[in-house]
Write a protein that holds these residues in place. Structure first.
Motif, PDB file in Angstrom:
ATOM      1  N   ALA A 110     -52.145  18.299  -7.811  1.00 48.73           N
ATOM      2  CA  ALA A 110     -51.034  17.769  -8.599  1.00 48.73           C
ATOM      3  C   ALA A 110     -49.693  18.313  -8.116  1.00 48.73           C
ATOM      4  O   ALA A 110     -48.649  17.686  -8.329  1.00 48.73           O
ATOM      5  CB  ALA A 110     -51.233  18.094 -10.075  1.00 48.73           C
ATOM      6  N   LEU A 111     -49.702  19.477  -7.446  1.00 49.54           N
ATOM      7  CA  LEU A 111     -48.462  20.051  -6.923  1.00 49.54           C
ATOM      8  C   LEU A 111     -47.942  19.271  -5.720  1.00 49.54           C
ATOM      9  O   LEU A 111     -46.779  19.405  -5.345  1.00 49.54           O
ATOM     10  CB  LEU A 111     -48.683  21.511  -6.519  1.00 49.54           C
ATOM     11  CG  LEU A 111     -49.009  22.494  -7.643  1.00 49.54           C
ATOM     12  CD1 LEU A 111     -49.352  23.858  -7.058  1.00 49.54           C
ATOM     13  CD2 LEU A 111     -47.839  22.605  -8.618  1.00 49.54           C
ATOM     14  N   PHE A 112     -48.802  18.446  -5.109  1.00 46.40           N
ATOM     15  CA  PHE A 112     -48.411  17.734  -3.901  1.00 46.40           C
ATOM     16  C   PHE A 112     -47.415  16.611  -4.181  1.00 46.40           C
ATOM     17  O   PHE A 112     -46.634  16.243  -3.304  1.00 46.40           O
ATOM     18  CB  PHE A 112     -49.633  17.124  -3.210  1.00 46.40           C
ATOM     19  CG  PHE A 112     -50.534  18.125  -2.537  1.00 46.40           C
ATOM     20  CD1 PHE A 112     -50.247  19.477  -2.535  1.00 46.40           C
ATOM     21  CD2 PHE A 112     -51.688  17.694  -1.896  1.00 46.40           C
ATOM     22  CE1 PHE A 112     -51.079  20.390  -1.914  1.00 46.40           C
ATOM     23  CE2 PHE A 112     -52.532  18.597  -1.267  1.00 46.40           C
ATOM     24  CZ  PHE A 112     -52.228  19.946  -1.274  1.00 46.40           C
ATOM     25  N   GLY A 113     -47.475  15.997  -5.374  1.00 48.22           N
ATOM     26  CA  GLY A 113     -46.596  14.863  -5.616  1.00 48.22           C
ATOM     27  C   GLY A 113     -46.838  14.223  -6.956  1.00 48.22           C
ATOM     28  O   GLY A 113     -47.201  14.885  -7.924  1.00 48.22           O
ATOM     29  N   ARG A 114     -46.712  12.901  -7.000  1.00 56.46           N
ATOM     30  CA  ARG A 114     -46.694  12.219  -8.295  1.00 56.46           C
ATOM     31  C   ARG A 114     -48.051  11.674  -8.738  1.00 56.46           C
ATOM     32  O   ARG A 114     -48.217  11.316  -9.909  1.00 56.46           O
ATOM     33  CB  ARG A 114     -45.706  11.061  -8.261  1.00 56.46           C
ATOM     34  CG  ARG A 114     -46.121   9.914  -7.344  1.00 56.46           C
ATOM     35  CD  ARG A 114     -45.176   8.749  -7.462  1.00 56.46           C
ATOM     36  NE  ARG A 114     -45.659   7.611  -6.678  1.00 56.46           N
ATOM     37  CZ  ARG A 114     -45.238   6.381  -6.853  1.00 56.46           C
ATOM     38  NH1 ARG A 114     -44.359   6.119  -7.787  1.00 56.46           N
ATOM     39  NH2 ARG A 114     -45.701   5.410  -6.100  1.00 56.46           N
ATOM     40  N   GLY A 115     -49.029  11.591  -7.827  1.00 57.07           N
ATOM     41  CA  GLY A 115     -50.269  10.946  -8.246  1.00 57.07           C
ATOM     42  C   GLY A 115     -51.483  11.408  -7.469  1.00 57.07           C
ATOM     43  O   GLY A 115     -51.453  11.493  -6.241  1.00 57.07           O
ATOM     44  N   THR A 116     -52.562  11.735  -8.180  1.00 51.78           N
ATOM     45  CA  THR A 116     -53.853  12.067  -7.574  1.00 51.78           C
ATOM     46  C   THR A 116     -54.905  11.177  -8.211  1.00 51.78           C
ATOM     47  O   THR A 116     -55.071  11.190  -9.428  1.00 51.78           O
ATOM     48  CB  THR A 116     -54.215  13.543  -7.813  1.00 51.78           C
ATOM     49  OG1 THR A 116     -53.181  14.378  -7.293  1.00 51.78           O
ATOM     50  CG2 THR A 116     -55.528  13.886  -7.135  1.00 51.78           C
ATOM     51  N   THR A 117     -55.603  10.392  -7.392  1.00 57.15           N
ATOM     52  CA  THR A 117     -56.584   9.441  -7.908  1.00 57.15           C
ATOM     53  C   THR A 117     -57.970   9.783  -7.399  1.00 57.15           C
ATOM     54  O   THR A 117     -58.203   9.856  -6.185  1.00 57.15           O
ATOM     55  CB  THR A 117     -56.232   8.004  -7.467  1.00 57.15           C
ATOM     56  OG1 THR A 117     -54.902   7.690  -7.877  1.00 57.15           O
ATOM     57  CG2 THR A 117     -57.202   7.007  -8.092  1.00 57.15           C
ATOM     58  N   TYR A 118     -58.906   9.987  -8.323  1.00 54.45           N
ATOM     59  CA  TYR A 118     -60.302  10.180  -7.947  1.00 54.45           C
ATOM     60  C   TYR A 118     -60.908   8.796  -7.729  1.00 54.45           C
ATOM     61  O   TYR A 118     -60.912   7.954  -8.623  1.00 54.45           O
ATOM     62  CB  TYR A 118     -61.060  10.922  -9.046  1.00 54.45           C
ATOM     63  CG  TYR A 118     -62.526  11.124  -8.728  1.00 54.45           C
ATOM     64  CD1 TYR A 118     -62.927  12.077  -7.795  1.00 54.45           C
ATOM     65  CD2 TYR A 118     -63.502  10.343  -9.349  1.00 54.45           C
ATOM     66  CE1 TYR A 118     -64.276  12.251  -7.489  1.00 54.45           C
ATOM     67  CE2 TYR A 118     -64.850  10.519  -9.047  1.00 54.45           C
ATOM     68  CZ  TYR A 118     -65.224  11.468  -8.121  1.00 54.45           C
ATOM     69  OH  TYR A 118     -66.555  11.643  -7.818  1.00 54.45           O
ATOM     70  N   VAL A 119     -61.436   8.549  -6.521  1.00 53.88           N
ATOM     71  CA  VAL A 119     -61.898   7.199  -6.179  1.00 53.88           C
ATOM     72  C   VAL A 119     -63.408   7.094  -6.028  1.00 53.88           C
ATOM     73  O   VAL A 119     -63.925   5.995  -5.802  1.00 53.88           O
ATOM     74  CB  VAL A 119     -61.201   6.681  -4.899  1.00 53.88           C
ATOM     75  CG1 VAL A 119     -59.709   6.532  -5.129  1.00 53.88           C
ATOM     76  CG2 VAL A 119     -61.478   7.593  -3.704  1.00 53.88           C
ATOM     77  N   GLY A 120     -64.143   8.224  -6.162  1.00 50.46           N
ATOM     78  CA  GLY A 120     -65.591   8.125  -6.125  1.00 50.46           C
ATOM     79  C   GLY A 120     -66.251   9.238  -5.336  1.00 50.46           C
ATOM     80  O   GLY A 120     -65.617  10.216  -4.938  1.00 50.46           O
ATOM     81  N   GLU A 121     -67.538   9.070  -5.106  1.00 48.85           N
ATOM     82  CA  GLU A 121     -68.332  10.075  -4.399  1.00 48.85           C
ATOM     83  C   GLU A 121     -68.219   9.890  -2.882  1.00 48.85           C
ATOM     84  O   GLU A 121     -67.699   8.888  -2.385  1.00 48.85           O
ATOM     85  CB  GLU A 121     -69.799   9.966  -4.818  1.00 48.85           C
ATOM     86  CG  GLU A 121     -70.060  10.250  -6.292  1.00 48.85           C
ATOM     87  CD  GLU A 121     -70.021  11.731  -6.603  1.00 48.85           C
ATOM     88  OE1 GLU A 121     -70.120  12.553  -5.661  1.00 48.85           O
ATOM     89  OE2 GLU A 121     -69.907  12.077  -7.795  1.00 48.85           O
ATOM     90  N   GLY A 122     -68.754  10.867  -2.161  1.00 46.53           N
ATOM     91  CA  GLY A 122     -68.878  10.749  -0.715  1.00 46.53           C
ATOM     92  C   GLY A 122     -67.561  10.577   0.000  1.00 46.53           C
ATOM     93  O   GLY A 122     -66.568  11.242  -0.306  1.00 46.53           O
ATOM     94  N   GLU A 123     -67.524   9.624   0.943  1.00 46.41           N
ATOM     95  CA  GLU A 123     -66.378   9.484   1.842  1.00 46.41           C
ATOM     96  C   GLU A 123     -65.456   8.322   1.488  1.00 46.41           C
ATOM     97  O   GLU A 123     -64.616   7.938   2.295  1.00 46.41           O
ATOM     98  CB  GLU A 123     -66.875   9.306   3.287  1.00 46.41           C
ATOM     99  CG  GLU A 123     -68.012  10.211   3.711  1.00 46.41           C
ATOM    100  CD  GLU A 123     -67.850  11.663   3.301  1.00 46.41           C
ATOM    101  OE1 GLU A 123     -66.723  12.182   3.341  1.00 46.41           O
ATOM    102  OE2 GLU A 123     -68.860  12.287   2.912  1.00 46.41           O
TER     103      GLU A 123
END
Length: 312
Positions: free
Chosen positions: A154-167
């Motif tokens: 969250a310190l990196f910028g405005r948004g962090t999105t978890y998009v799923g497992e693996g790659e």
């Protein structure tokens, strides 16, 4: 809860800025960079500089931001690599490089063999986007590990999105950069079109940015398109790498990508013309050349919408 000891591998244009944000957040950060001198200024912000990735093996969480899949493999498994210490290994590795899903899976497998959790966390932005607090991150891997690391991301910028497992975060980032290439080529084409019809590029970009088709991206690329300011944020070489990764993914998944394929060839053409060190917005120069004329910088003030955060 005790704050984690953080390691950082890769202090290039992006890595340097992101490590700085962790340091500014009061975190204990040790940094490795292949060219040590480029990381040394981080000591003024409180960082410790180490000589090899393996010297970060005792850290709780290690972030990585390198340029290629080969670089990722080397800093993890090569001579003096992060995962080559027989006695120590980080609890978590967070890789923010833009690499192939195959390279990511091999890195995850190697980390798991050492009992280390692995998150793929590629980012969208450039150093100026980071300074403006507008960087975004796509993350994949175990959800519980993401939840633990998310306050740091969250310190990196405005948004962090978890998009799923693996790659899957790798595919999200690759798709993002394919779109980046296609949109930039489209901007080059329509900007050339209106100029050939007698409209100044600055006037057109001002209109476009204020319209429903405008975006953060079109605004911050406007100085490059209007004033021919091609200071590199992302080069055609790096864009071509990601276009190729995207086309390979399309082939593997059975998704035709004709616009991406055409753009990839135009990026290759720009590289062949010598636009390798400048920003990928030099696609505009090639579009003008194909249209039979040479561009002139308009040299007008243009707000790119990326004023630095007050605390940056």
């Amino acid at each position: 809860m005790t704050a984690p000891a953080i390691g950082w591998i890769g202090a290039g244009r992006m890595g340097y800025q992101l490590a700085t944000r962790l340091l500014n957040g009061g975190h204990d950060v040790a940094v490795y960079n292949r060219t040590r001198a480029k990381a040394e200024p981080l000591t003024e912000k409180g960082a410790k500089i180490v000589d090899r990735p393996i010297d970060l093996a005792d850290r709780d969480i290690v972030f990585i931001m390198v340029s290629t899949s080969d670089d990722l493999h080397h800093v993890l498994f090569g001579d003096g690599g992060l995962l080559t210490d027989p006695d120590r290994t980080p609890r978590i590795i967070v890789d923010s490089s833009t690499v192939s899903t195959d390279a990511s899976a091999k890195a995850r497998e190697g980390a798991a063999a050492r009992g280390t959790e692995f998150l793929a966390a590629p980012v969208s932005g450039n150093p100026k986007v980071i300074a403006a607090g507008k960087l975004t991150v796509a993350v994949s891997g175990p959800r519980a590990v993401f939840d633990e690391v998310q306050p740091l991301l969250a310190l990196f910028g405005r948004g962090t999105t978890y998009v799923g497992e693996g790659e899957v975060a790798r595919l999200v980032k690759i798709a993002h950069n394919v779109y980046l290439g296609v949109v930039t080529q489209s901007l080059a084409e329509i900007t050339t079109l209106v100029e050939r019809g007698g409209v100044e590029r600055g006037a057109f970009m001002e209109f476009l940015n204020d319209s429903v088709m405008g975006s953060i991206f079109s605004r911050y690329k406007s100085p490059a398109l209007v004033n021919l300011d091609f200071h590199p944020t992302f080069t055609n070489i790096l864009l071509r790498k990601d276009m190729q990764l995207g086309l390979s993914a399309g082939k593997e998944l059975g998704v035709p990508m004709p616009l991406a394929a055409a753009t990839d060839m135009l990026v290759a053409e720009a590289i062949g013309a010598g636009h390798v060190e400048q920003d990928f917005a030099t696609l505009l120069l090639e579009q003008a050349r194909r249209s039979g004329y040479e561009l002139v910088a308009e040299t007008v003030p243009f707000d790119d919408g990326l004023a630095p955060e007050a605390s940056a």
